[in-house]
Scaffold this active site. Structure first.
Site, PDB file in Angstrom:
ATOM      1  CG  ASP A 236      19.296 -40.234  14.912  1.00 57.11           C
ATOM      2  OD1 ASP A 236      18.307 -40.723  14.345  1.00 57.11           O
ATOM      3  OD2 ASP A 236      20.437 -40.730  14.809  1.00 57.11           O
TER       4      ASP A 236
ATOM      5  CE  LYS B 246      19.627 -42.642  12.168  1.00 59.55           C
ATOM      6  NZ  LYS B 246      20.799 -42.778  13.013  1.00 59.55           N
TER       7      LYS B 246
ATOM      8  CB  CYS C 281      23.039 -39.755  12.469  1.00 57.57           C
ATOM      9  SG  CYS C 281      23.614 -41.094  13.542  1.00 57.57           S
TER      10      CYS C 281
HETATM   11  C1  C5J Z   1      24.011 -39.417  15.696  1.00 58.25           C
HETATM   12  C2  C5J Z   1      25.866 -40.270  16.957  1.00 58.25           C
HETATM   13  N1  C5J Z   1      22.672 -39.382  15.699  1.00 58.25           N
HETATM   14  N2  C5J Z   1      26.523 -39.121  16.922  1.00 58.25           N
HETATM   15  N3  C5J Z   1      24.613 -40.387  16.437  1.00 58.25           N
HETATM   16  O1  C5J Z   1      24.661 -38.593  15.090  1.00 58.25           O
HETATM   17  O2  C5J Z   1      26.358 -41.239  17.472  1.00 58.25           O
END
Ligand code: C5J
Length: 226
Positions: free
Chosen positions: A24, A129, A162
């Site tokens: 991400d 995802k 994540c």
């Molecule tokens: C991720 C989030 N990528 N913190 N998403 O950690 O909402």
């Protein structure tokens, strides 16, 4: 075999059966105006790791380690976004709302892109995802099985959400997992430190952790400092 000095003890892997999963590294989490900032976070902490993630990508690509990127991304009709996820908290902009970088966390919007400095190369797999974990409702498990992957390196954001969720999913599926600790970040430094502590505690109950320099020293011993 490659052997890395790691916590809680050495991590041993073969590059040909190892994949780097970069979680991400999207504008929505790292740039002002995205999902991360809409939740009240200081996104500069995440931007700070971009050069380290870029160096990690370069090292893995040069050593034949497969590279897989993920994006937290919902369908434009939000049919894969549970109302409980969209409604959670007190965000200025919710998932699907229009912000300065397009609709928040929606696939195909400018904010959903991976930052150019750590962008996928042609041929690298990108997993969209809908959840925090990259195995949930995606083809990741099948892709890793077909590639014969047994070991995973992890980087990206955020460490305790994540990244840690995906690492736990992978650990339960039988992968040996190592977190590259300076190639991951949290909006909350204490949460990053706690996530690393939880991962390596009890003999590596979730996996291993090491800095990029330890990986580079193992893969490129001739370049390591004496
Ligand atoms: C991720 C989030 N990528 N913190 N998403 O950690 O909402």
């Amino acid at each position: 075999m490659i052997h890395i000095d790691a916590q809680p003890y050495g991590f041993t892997f073969l590059p040909a059966s190892t994949a780097l999963i970069v979680i991400d590294m999207q504008r929505d989490f790292i740039e002002p105006g995205g999902f991360g900032e809409s939740l009240g976070n200081d996104v500069s902490r995440l931007a700070a790791i971009v050069p380290t993630v870029a160096a990690l990508l370069d090292t893995c690509r040069r050593h034949g380690i497969a590279v897989i990127h993920t994006r937290e991304a919902h369908r434009p009709d939000l049919s894969d976004c549970p109302p409980a996820k969209r409604g959670r908290g007190d965000a200025a902009l919710r998932i699907g709302d229009t912000g300065p970088m397009g609709r928040i966390l929606v696939a195909g919007e400018p904010g959903n892109d991976i930052l150019p400095a750590v962008a996928p190369l042609p041929g690298e797999i990108v997993i969209d995802k809908p959840g925090k974990g990259a195995f949930y409702a995606t083809a990741l498990g099948e892709i890793l099985r077909l590639k014969g992957i047994t070991h995973l390196l992890f980087a990206g954001v955020t460490t305790e959400v994540c990244v840690q969720t995906t690492m736990r999913e992978a650990n339960d599926r039988g992968y040996d997992c190592l977190l590259v600790e300076d190639a991951t970040a949290s909006y909350f430094p204490a949460f990053k430190a706690a996530a690393i502590d939880m991962i390596v505690a009890q003999g590596g109950i979730v996996g291993w952790s090491a800095p990029l320099a330890a990986l580079t020293a193992a893969l490129e011993p001739s370049k390591a400092n004496p």
